[in-house]
Scaffold this active site. Structure first.
Site, PDB file in Angstrom:
ATOM      1  CB  THR A   3     -16.052  15.674 -70.681  1.00  0.00           C
ATOM      2  OG1 THR A   3     -15.169  15.618 -71.801  1.00  0.00           O
ATOM      3  CG2 THR A   3     -17.456  15.339 -71.146  1.00  0.00           C
ATOM      4  N   GLY A  20     -18.826   4.600 -64.384  1.00  0.00           N
ATOM      5  CA  GLY A  20     -18.322   5.962 -64.196  1.00  0.00           C
ATOM      6  C   GLY A  20     -19.149   6.972 -64.980  1.00  0.00           C
ATOM      7  CG  ASP A  59     -16.792   0.548 -62.873  1.00  0.00           C
ATOM      8  OD1 ASP A  59     -16.107   0.638 -61.851  1.00  0.00           O
ATOM      9  OD2 ASP A  59     -17.041   1.511 -63.628  1.00  0.00           O
ATOM     10  CG  ASN A  60     -12.265  -1.384 -59.923  1.00  0.00           C
ATOM     11  OD1 ASN A  60     -12.861  -0.334 -60.159  1.00  0.00           O
ATOM     12  ND2 ASN A  60     -10.980  -1.433 -59.656  1.00  0.00           N
ATOM     13  CE1 TYR A  72      -6.603   9.707 -65.906  1.00  0.00           C
ATOM     14  CE2 TYR A  72      -5.892  11.825 -66.751  1.00  0.00           C
ATOM     15  CZ  TYR A  72      -6.805  10.796 -66.720  1.00  0.00           C
ATOM     16  OH  TYR A  72      -7.930  10.862 -67.521  1.00  0.00           O
ATOM     17  CG  ASP A  84      -8.652  -4.302 -60.737  1.00  0.00           C
ATOM     18  OD1 ASP A  84      -8.397  -3.690 -61.796  1.00  0.00           O
ATOM     19  OD2 ASP A  84      -7.917  -4.251 -59.731  1.00  0.00           O
ATOM     20  CB  ALA A 128     -10.856   6.900 -72.344  1.00  0.00           C
TER      21      ALA A 128
END
Ligand code: UDP
Length: 316
Positions: free
Chosen positions: A177, A12, A33-34, A147, A58, A116
């Site tokens: 960001t 990402g 990462d998936n 989220y 995942d 994060a």
């Protein structure tokens, strides 16, 4: 002996910049990462590096990683409103089940883990600027709830592993960001405005554009995250740039930078869109000795130069 770090969400935007930083610092990097929102092109320049490994996985499923592990940077999650509206269940699962799996891995390997987290834990804030002691104003059943609540659960689970299992944990609350490798179609304000300028389309400001955000350049953010990981501070720390701007003024800055003759068009404001956001970074300043260095004018230029090189805008 080189230290080894697992970076989730490595393909990402933020994950890929973290891979670069840790490789530069002499770490062995296990990148995971998936690829549902990340892209291999963000990290393909590292594939031949002897200290870099990529795992297509995942993390909502059990995470098996052979070998020693000293650090985990947990950056896997859809992170833009249109992404988590499209894949709400995966968003909830990666923040909850994924975080639980990684905390188990951290416990097992005696690794230190940084998560994060996000300014979204403050929701549509009633306190301004937001400091870490503010508990937030979140609608759990609104479109952003998948989220926001996943990230709030993530913080709670991380703190529980810290308290009950003595896992070394760090919580970064990341504010807006920007920088190279943002996805052009992730729906966020900056890639939307820059791609509209490059395609000769109208600039879409949502609402009347009076809502505010505070944008941090990615290199500043990565420096703050690195310092937090290496600190001994387990409570949440805001990492972001306090320089606040309305979205309308932000759109106008991008219009001026790109030289586009397109005009702003106003569209409906998405549900639960926070009205204002600015990090109070007193804690990061005093504990990490960190503050952002890159002015928006400079960061926007670097980012626009990156977008201009993308294949989509260089077809002939
Ligand atoms: N926004 C906008 N036009 C766009 C995309 C976003 O006006 O094409 C607005 C959005 O409604 C929000 C702000 O810009 O008020 C920042 O949105 P973004 O998705 O970048 O980040 P977030 O809302 O998660 O802070």
């Amino acid at each position: 002996m080189k230290k080894r770090v697992l970076i989730t969400g490595a393909a990402g935007f933020l994950g890929s910049h973290l891979c670069d930083r840790f490789i530069r610092e002499g770490f062995q990097v296990a990148a995971m990462d998936n690829l549902i929102t990340g892209s291999k092109t963000n990290i393909e320049h590292l594939f031949q590096h002897p200290d870099f490994e990529f795992f297509h996985h995942d993390i909502s499923k059990f995470v098996h990683l052979p070998g020693e592990l000293h650090y985990i940077m947990h950056f896997a999650s859809p992170a833009s409103p249109i992404d988590y509206l499209k894949i709400p269940i995966q968003t909830l699962k990666v923040g909850s089940l994924g975080t639980h799996n990684l905390l188990g891995l951290a416990l097992n390997k005696k690794a230190r883990m940084l998560i994060a987290s996000t300014s979204e834990v403050y929701g549509d804030p009633l306190v301004h600027p937001q400091n870490e002691d503010y508990w937030g104003n979140v609608n759990p059943v609104g479109p952003r709830g998948v989220y926001d609540e996943a990230k709030r659960f993530q913080e709670a689970m991380t703190m529980a592993y810290h308290t009950y299992h003595q896992v070394e944990t760090r919580i970064a609350r990341i504010f807006n960001t920007y920088g190279p490798r943002m996805r052009l179609d992730d729906g966020r304000a900056l890639p939307a405005f820059m791609s509209q300028a490059l395609r000769g389309e109208d600039i879409t400001v949502f609402g009347d554009g009076s809502q505010t955000r505070s944008f941090c350049f990615v290199d500043d953010l990565v420096e703050g995250l690195f310092r937090l990981l290496m600190s001994d501070y387990a409570s949440p720390v805001n990492i972001g740039n306090p320089s606040e701007i309305t979205i309308k003024d932000f759109a106008e800055e991008i219009i001026a930078l790109t030289g586009t003759d397109q005009k702003i068009v106003y569209m409906p404001l998405p549900t639960d869109d926070p009205k204002q956001r600015q990090p109070d970074i007193t804690r990061a300043r005093s504990i990490l000795g960190w503050e952002p260095k890159v002015a928006r004018q400079e960061g926007l230029k670097i980012t626009y130069n990156y977008f201009k090189t993308l294949p989509e805008f260089n077809k002939n």
